[in-house]
Design a protein around this motif. Structure first.
Motif: not given
Lengths: 761, 137
Positions: A12-20
């Protein structure tokens, strides 16, 4: 299991970075996590069906008996399968729904973290741990409902949901703590053994009431149901996950989990059945009056949750079995229908009213297929799993004709809604101005799989019953050979189901006219819990504002008065109650020098208060300080005396500098106020004096000064005991003191610099 | 604008007050005194200059920013507890050793360093306040 939850949170917490990095595939990649969990859980099927359970305990706070304890038995396995399976499909769906949306990363974070918290709720074996995860789900659901936070109504809906579920959470915590105390352990496994003790306890009813309030707020039972329709402001994938298949089921899960410990008594039966039936009917009636896809589904969710609660209340083995089957059926068809509603909204650029939707079957064939399968399952059509679940539900109610009649009515409403969402938008003519195209594959998979499962599961309902429902009922302590069958002969339940279907069809054809009548009923809700909730809310805010404006007047003298008064009253009351007021024995005689100095100090105090200029007051106060230094010197404390003298001189200097810029000295309060102030001042002086005298009477076992006197030269190489204490024996305290000094200086200089530019001292 | 007597007296008293403050600091362990009084006396010395002349003049005399002096004092006080940690004892235990200087041997120890830290901190705090208030006038 802790690993699974941990990985979910991490993802979950990696998701925003992965999204970028990879905007197009993040959701799909993220969906692999729940998929993996689902696969692992399926692997555990053999063990769980056999009645064994998997336990994992990580010690955490030993002294409080709090461990990170997880347990995988039939019930938690069942719910965990739902959470991970539907979660994976929802994440795939999100990929399509939010493609290109800038905040998709944030959404993925919230929904994956929510998934992890929900897994925590069902897997935890420690009631406090359950509560922690419970509150986490409330929190993440708040973030998800308020996702489109530019809209005021979304924010308000999210806040209302948060307040209601969190308030319920507080009640739940109280109830869980009582449960832990009565049962003697925080571990659920241990508590479930103590069922008899818990049920016979005198505090059983309050504890049950508290826990029920908590579960009812989460599962939207009457009177706490009003947050769920508003929660439809959440984006469709969130609604499909939270408000149909997982979060709102948390209350049901907890009640089922605690059933062996709390259930079976008349109170349990009455509370749950009454609330369940009330919710069932309220939801059904509300559903009749709605016209947007999502609110139709929300109201029927409320009603379905009521049904589950009612079945839990009845508590017989067949009722529990029916409830589990219904949870399964409901999760599947509701998630599908929400996803379909989202697809329709996505593809028709925001059209959600059933009056303006129609004829989409050519444009969205796959979505239609999924929607129809789910709609028919919801309505309880024969070859679908929804029908199987309804059958077992009616079987459980055998012998309660009123309840069966109610179920029939509700079933009719479900039929109506199922058709309204699954059939109507796709058939008929296309209204003007409606353009749609088929949803992307990621949005088609979910509805198709889940809708199709409704059919497939019905075909295999025997094995499903054996593999899934039995372990779950066994975990609640009601072992039963599952009787899920598609056809069990011509009997009462079958007739009632058919009657409900027919009624549903009739209602569907009269939907328009029915809606206005239902609306009138819903209008009564103005006096209902939602109105009460907002009144209470406004009342609390109003009271806070009134209280603040009265207490925080901004005038320093008001604050000092209040503080002094409170101190006098509290300390004085304590003194009087402790009976320590015989102070005047054993006091040393007062020598003439002390008397003279004391009188001089008193005169100086008088001069401070009665002088006509500020400078005179400051000087008089300085004299008080010097008098005290003299007293210290008389009592043989040269360090203190020296320090006091220098400090007093510098204080006079600082005050003179600081007060230089105040406006002209004049009286600001009336004589009456000043008399009151005099009383308060004298009172505080008196209270402190009496406290000091009382403290003198308390002798410690051995005075600590003996140690200092002995060791000052030997261990600390110093003859000045005061200094040795300051820099050696109690150096840590001194360190703290100089830190405070430094902070005070920082604060003062910051304040002074702020006013420097304004020209106002 | 202050009187000539005051200015002359302030000028003459500056050095004795500073010397006194350092005396209090060093003698504090055996006779009345200590870091606190020493710091206050040192601060009083500079405050007198600020009153008699100008806060700017006093700042120039001080040459360091009083805020930094306070921070340095805190740091020194904290560091004085560190040697005890290296020797395996609890933080802030006093470590003493004998320092021979000609015919005399001095007992030197970490409490003295701590006291110096206190001295600097108190002086820095006091001067921050006095200069800030004086400058506002």
């Amino acid at each position: 299991m802790a690993l699974a939850i941990g990985i979910c949170f991490l993802a979950a917490f990696c998701a925003p970075f992965l999204y970028r990095l990879l905007p197009k595939w993040t959701a799909g990649l993220l969906a692999l996590v729940p998929l993996a969990i689902f696969a692992w859980l399926t692997g555990q099927a053999a063990g769980v069906s056999g009645g064994r359970s998997l336990s994992q305990i990580i010690p955490w706070i030993q002294s409080l008996g709090l461990d990170l304890a997880f347990r995988l038995d039939g019930l938690s396995w069942f719910f965990a399968l739902l959470i991970s399976g539907i979660g994976a499909l929802v994440l795939f769906y999100t990929q399509g729904y939010f493609s290109g949306h800038p905040k998709q990363g944030g959404f993925l974070l919230c929904i994956a973290a929510f998934m992890a918290s929900m897994l925590g709720v069902v897997l935890a074996d420690n009631i406090i741990l359950v509560f922690v995860f419970w509150e986490l789900t409330s929190f993440f659901s708040y973030l998800l409902i308020g996702f489109s936070h530019e809209s005021g109504s979304a924010r308000q809906a999210a806040l209302q949901a948060l307040l209601v579920t969190s308030l319920g959470g507080l009640f739940l915590l109280a109830g869980l703590i009582m449960l832990g105390e009565i049962g003697g352990s925080w571990s659920i496994s241990a508590l479930l053994e103590q069922g008899g003790v818990i049920r016979d306890h005198t505090h059983y009813l309050p504890m049950l009431a508290l826990i029920c309030v908590g579960c009812f707020t989460k599962s939207a039972q009457v009177p706490f149901h009003f947050w769920l329709p508003k929660a439809m402001h959440a984006p469709a994938p969130a609604s499909a996950y939270l408000h149909s298949s997982t979060m709102v089921k948390a209350g049901i899960y907890l009640l089922a989990r605690l059933h062996p410990a709390l259930g079976g008594t008349t109170e349990w039966g009455v509370i749950l059945t009454a609330a369940g039936v009330a919710t069932f009917l309220t939801g059904a009636i509300m559903a009749l009056g709605q016209h947007t896809l999502k609110s139709l589904l929300a109201c029927t969710t409320i009603s379905a949750l009521g049904a589950m609660t009612m079945l839990l209340g009845i508590g017989s083995p067949s009722a529990i079995q029916a409830m589990i089957a219904f949870v399964l059926a409901h999760a599947f068809y509701k998630a599908t229908l929400f996803m379909v509603a989202g697809s329709i909204e996505h593809e028709t650029s925001g059209e959600t009213s059933i009056d303006r939707l129609g004829g989409l079957r050519k444009a969205m064939p796959f979505t239609f297929a999924g929607a129809l399968l789910a709609g028919l399952s919801m309505g309880g059509f024969p070859p679908f799993f929804g029908f199987v679940a309804k059958e077992s539900w009616l079987h459980a109610l055998d012998g309660a004709p009123w309840l069966m009649a109610t179920t029939a009515l509700g079933g009719a409403a479900y039929m109506l809604v199922g058709l309204s969402v699954g059939w109507k938008p796709f058939t008929g003519g296309i209204p003007t101005g409606l353009h749609a195209c088929e949803a992307p594959w990621s949005m088609r998979i979910g509805p198709l799989i889940l809708g199709g499962s409704g059919l497939v599961l019905a075909g295999f309902c025997g094995p499903v019953g054996h593999a899934v429902v039995e372990p779950a009922t066994a975990a609640i302590g009601q072992p039963l050979h599952a009787h899920l069958r598609l056809w069990s002969g011509w009997n009462m339940p079958l007739l009632i189901s058919l009657a409900a279907l027919v009624m549903g069809g009739v209602l569907f054809s009269m939907h328009g006219r029915l809606r206005s009548k239902a609306r009138a009923l819903i209008g009564l809700a103005r006096f209902g819990p939602a109105a009460a909730c907002s009144t209470v809310f406004k009342g609390v805010l109003g009271f806070a504002a009134w209280q603040t404006s009265h207490l925080q007047t901004g005038l320093l003298r008001g604050y000092i008065r209040l503080i002094m008064l409170t101190a006098i009253v509290l300390a004085g009351a304590a003194l009087i109650r402790s009976g320590m007021l015989e102070p005047f024995e054993g006091l040393a005689p007062v020598s003439p020098q002390l008397a003279i100095v004391a009188v001089l100090i008193a005169v100086a105090c008088f001069a401070t208060v009665h002088s006509g200029s500020r400078l005179r007051s400051i000087l008089a106060m300085g004299f008080v300080g010097f008098g005290m230094a003299l007293l210290f010197a008389f009592f043989g404390a040269p360090d203190l005396a020296m320090t006091q003298m220098v400090v007093e001189a510098l204080t006079v200097l600082l005050m003179a500098l600081a007060f230089h810029h105040l406006p002209v000295f004049r009286h600001r309060s009336s004589q009456r106020t000043r008399n009151a102030d005099l009383v308060i001042a004298l009172g505080s002086g008196l209270t402190i004096t009496l406290m000091m005298l009382a403290a003198l009477a308390v002798q410690p076992a051995t005075p600590v000064s003996d140690y200092y006197v002995e060791n000052s030269w030997k261990a600390a190489h110093g003859r000045n005991i005061v200094n040795v204490i300051l820099v050696d024996f109690r150096a840590l305290d001194t360190l703290g003191e100089i830190t405070v000094l430094a902070i005070a200086a920082l604060g003062a200089s910051a304040l002074l610099k702020r006013c420097a530019g304004k020209g106002v001292p | 604008m202050t009187s000539l007597i005051f200015r002359t007296a302030a000028h003459l008293l500056f050095v004795p007050m500073l010397v006194f403050s350092i005396y209090f600091l060093l003698a504090g362990h055996q006779t009345p005194g200590g870091g606190f009084v020493g710091g206050l006396m040192g601060g009083a010395a500079f405050s007198l200059q600020a009153l008699a002349f100008d806060a700017a003049a006093a700042r120039r005399r001080l040459r360091i920013e009083p805020g930094r002096m306070a921070a340095a004092g805190l740091l020194i006080a904290l560091m004085s507890g560190a040697p005890a940690l290296f020797l395996g004892k609890p933080f802030l235990t006093g470590i003493w050793f004998k320092a021979p200087l000609g015919p005399l041997t001095f007992d030197l120890g970490t409490p003295l360093v701590f006291d110096i830290g206190v001295y600097l901190a108190v002086m820095g705090v006091l001067l921050t306040l006095v200069f800030a208030l004086e400058e506002k006038g």
